[in-house]
Enzyme design. Sequence first.
Site, short mmCIF file in Angstrom:
data_model
loop_
_atom_site.label_atom_id
_atom_site.label_comp_id
_atom_site.label_asym_id
_atom_site.label_seq_id
_atom_site.Cartn_x
_atom_site.Cartn_y
_atom_site.Cartn_z
N LYS A 1 0.88 -1.36 0.04
CA LYS A 1 0.01 0.00 0.07
C LYS A 1 0.79 1.22 0.16
O LYS A 1 1.58 1.41 1.00
CB LYS A 1 -0.79 -0.14 1.31
CG LYS A 1 -1.89 1.05 0.93
CD LYS A 1 -2.81 1.48 2.44
CE LYS A 1 -1.97 2.64 3.23
NZ LYS A 1 -1.72 3.74 2.47
N GLU B 1 11.62 0.94 8.85
CA GLU B 1 12.44 2.06 8.70
C GLU B 1 11.47 3.21 8.98
O GLU B 1 10.60 3.78 8.37
CB GLU B 1 12.56 2.18 7.03
CG GLU B 1 13.30 1.02 6.40
CD GLU B 1 14.60 0.93 6.98
OE1 GLU B 1 15.37 1.81 7.53
OE2 GLU B 1 15.41 0.05 6.66
N CYS C 1 14.08 11.02 5.43
CA CYS C 1 14.18 10.52 7.02
C CYS C 1 15.56 10.70 7.57
O CYS C 1 15.91 10.76 8.73
CB CYS C 1 13.68 9.11 7.22
SG CYS C 1 14.60 8.25 5.70
N GLU D 1 11.19 15.09 14.75
CA GLU D 1 11.52 15.26 13.30
C GLU D 1 10.61 16.32 12.81
O GLU D 1 9.43 16.08 12.71
CB GLU D 1 11.01 13.81 12.85
CG GLU D 1 11.57 13.61 11.44
CD GLU D 1 11.47 12.14 10.76
OE1 GLU D 1 10.43 11.69 11.26
OE2 GLU D 1 12.20 11.97 10.15
P1 NAP Z 1 2.98 8.03 7.92
O1 NAP Z 1 2.00 8.73 8.53
O2 NAP Z 1 3.76 7.03 8.92
O3 NAP Z 1 2.79 7.03 6.87
C1 NAP Z 1 3.51 6.03 6.14
C2 NAP Z 1 2.42 5.05 5.59
O4 NAP Z 1 1.69 4.44 6.77
C3 NAP Z 1 1.31 5.71 4.67
O5 NAP Z 1 1.24 4.80 3.69
C4 NAP Z 1 0.41 5.77 5.64
O6 NAP Z 1 -0.83 5.55 4.80
C5 NAP Z 1 0.62 4.37 6.35
N1 NAP Z 1 -0.32 4.49 7.81
C6 NAP Z 1 -0.70 5.45 8.34
N2 NAP Z 1 -1.28 4.86 9.43
C7 NAP Z 1 -1.22 4.01 9.51
C8 NAP Z 1 -1.38 2.78 10.70
N3 NAP Z 1 -2.15 3.00 11.85
N4 NAP Z 1 -1.07 1.36 10.41
C9 NAP Z 1 -0.40 1.39 9.20
N5 NAP Z 1 -0.11 2.11 8.43
C10 NAP Z 1 -0.36 3.34 8.63
O7 NAP Z 1 4.46 8.70 7.51
P2 NAP Z 1 4.32 9.79 6.31
O8 NAP Z 1 3.77 10.92 6.86
O9 NAP Z 1 3.71 9.31 5.21
O10 NAP Z 1 5.93 10.16 5.85
C11 NAP Z 1 6.88 10.61 6.69
C12 NAP Z 1 7.44 9.95 7.67
O11 NAP Z 1 7.97 8.85 7.34
C13 NAP Z 1 8.58 10.87 8.60
O12 NAP Z 1 8.43 10.64 10.01
C14 NAP Z 1 9.90 9.89 8.02
O13 NAP Z 1 10.97 10.14 8.83
C15 NAP Z 1 9.54 8.58 7.83
N6 NAP Z 1 10.03 8.13 6.61
C16 NAP Z 1 11.29 7.31 6.98
C17 NAP Z 1 12.13 6.65 5.99
C18 NAP Z 1 13.11 5.58 6.47
O14 NAP Z 1 13.87 5.05 5.52
N7 NAP Z 1 13.50 5.48 7.74
C19 NAP Z 1 11.74 6.77 4.66
C20 NAP Z 1 11.04 7.69 4.46
C21 NAP Z 1 10.13 8.22 5.45
P3 NAP Z 1 -1.66 7.03 4.52
O15 NAP Z 1 -0.76 7.66 3.37
O16 NAP Z 1 -2.93 6.49 3.80
O17 NAP Z 1 -2.00 7.77 5.79
#
Ligand code: NAP
Length: 499
Positions: A179, A254, A288, A389
């Site tokens: 997804k 990650e 990230c 962050e």
């Molecule tokens: P996010 O809110 O955590 O969302 C990531 C993914 O998880 C999306 O597909 C989201 O779907 C889904 N999701 C949301 N709530 C969920 C739940 N309760 N259970 C399972 N899946 C769920 O993060 P984001 O706002 O998209 O991205 C930013 C964050 O990602 C930052 O904190 C960044 O540090 C982190 N990041 C880390 C890495 C790494 O390699 N370590 C790489 C990139 C980003 P929806 O989009 O439908 O909400």
Amino acid sequence: MENYKMYIGGDFVDADSNERYEVINPYNGEAIASVPRGGVRDVDKAVVAARKAFNEGAWSQMSGEERSELLLKAASILKQRMKEYARLESLDSGGTINKTRADAFLAARQLAYFGEQAANYNNEPQEIQGLMRAGRHFHYLIREPIGVCSQIIPWNFPYLMAIWKLGPALATGNTVVLKPASLTPIMAMELAKIFDEIGFPKGVVNIITGPGDSMGEAMTTHPFVDKVAFTGSTSVGRKIMAKASETMKKVTLECGGKAANIIMDDADLDIAIDGSIWASFYHQGQVCEAGTRLMLPAEGHDSFVEKIVEKLNSAKLGNPLDPEVQFGPLISAPQMNSVLDYIKIGKQEGALLKCGGNRALGKELEKGNFVEPTIFVNVSNDMRIAQEEIFGPVLSVINYKNVDQAISMANDSIYGLSAGVWSANTNRAKNVASRLRAGMVWINEWHILSELAPFGGYKQSGNGREFGDVGLNEYTELKTLYVDDAKTRKNKPWYDMVV
Ligand code: NAP
Ligand code: MG
């Protein structure tokens, strides 16, 4: 405008509810595509399809060479369509065309790497040394796919994250339900078309779209799922780990970061100044592993900051498709508002704003979610802008008195994804690197990752590694096989304990 469908069990389908939503270009707010708004029932269909495909074995029992061939075919299509996909990725994610071109290039190369790995990865039984005793027993170690993998990815590198997830899972014979982030589904949907076109067995790859909270939870708790691989925020990562524990699924995460970027007093300033901008502001800071805590020695601090400010003040913000543009929009209005809130917090905490600090408006920018490149100085490491962050173009500059203090502040974080050290003396820098609690440390560089080198976080930045054979291992179970060679009852005296 393309109306994409989900890809489940080898069919392109609408959501069970028939609902759809529009995908928005964050640069101008225009709809660029629509996708199904899936729900829990769609997750169930996809997981059932993946389970069936796995159990029937068309993919999991295929040889590594055969899987390799299909993955390499997909990689060569990605290579042919690099330009087109870079453009789509820019429209979808707001990444500048220079970034998304790099992403599209890497996506093709990395999928090819995973394809090569599929062929070379040794899933033949390995003899266990010291346990190959003719007339007694033999022991073998066998790597097998884990089974059905749920994969959930974020919006900052939507195309690459899909490749990083699908590549190793498929290389090792798993089946997948992926997804993408709701805000950036396009490249995942394009990948579904490619897997279909190439003729992957039905149900091996399933790609679904819709809200992460409800669908993500279903993907994390479904009893047919064996593993969850997640990239995204630390807060969602924690939820996933908790939910997955109910059925004890394998989990790799990650998550977030707040990397310290330590400039040593002997650093080459020309490189370190530009390198620090690159480290912190690439993709508007929505990375990230970005170097968002710049640690400077008190001496020379002011001129270092002045030079960064000067360069940022002439940064070009605008249409991501324009190759001259260095800063695109943030992904969404909520993300922009969250970044602006952090800027307010920084001011309230007593940090000093050196540049930026506002939403960037002006002719071309009004319809997008633009934030000015922003720098805070006089930041102390316990401030929220140093601990949390921000995920936007905001750099926190922290002074250090000596290297020991820099290292201890660098490690004083719940995160441990990455860090960097700049010094003309590599041995000195290596010594600092050895004391930094982070999964990826750069010396005199930032952001450069290789598919051969494991990537992942210490502490609350995650669990597990991607890339390299280590990354592949995260998608396999280990089976120990014992083969008796004793041949006679007499050679099995331990049976006498009960019979
Ligand atoms: P996010 O809110 O955590 O969302 C990531 C993914 O998880 C999306 O597909 C989201 O779907 C889904 N999701 C949301 N709530 C969920 C739940 N309760 N259970 C399972 N899946 C769920 O993060 P984001 O706002 O998209 O991205 C930013 C964050 O990602 C930052 O904190 C960044 O540090 C982190 N990041 C880390 C890495 C790494 O390699 N370590 C790489 C990139 C980003 P929806 O989009 O439908 O909400
Ligand atoms: Mg989100």
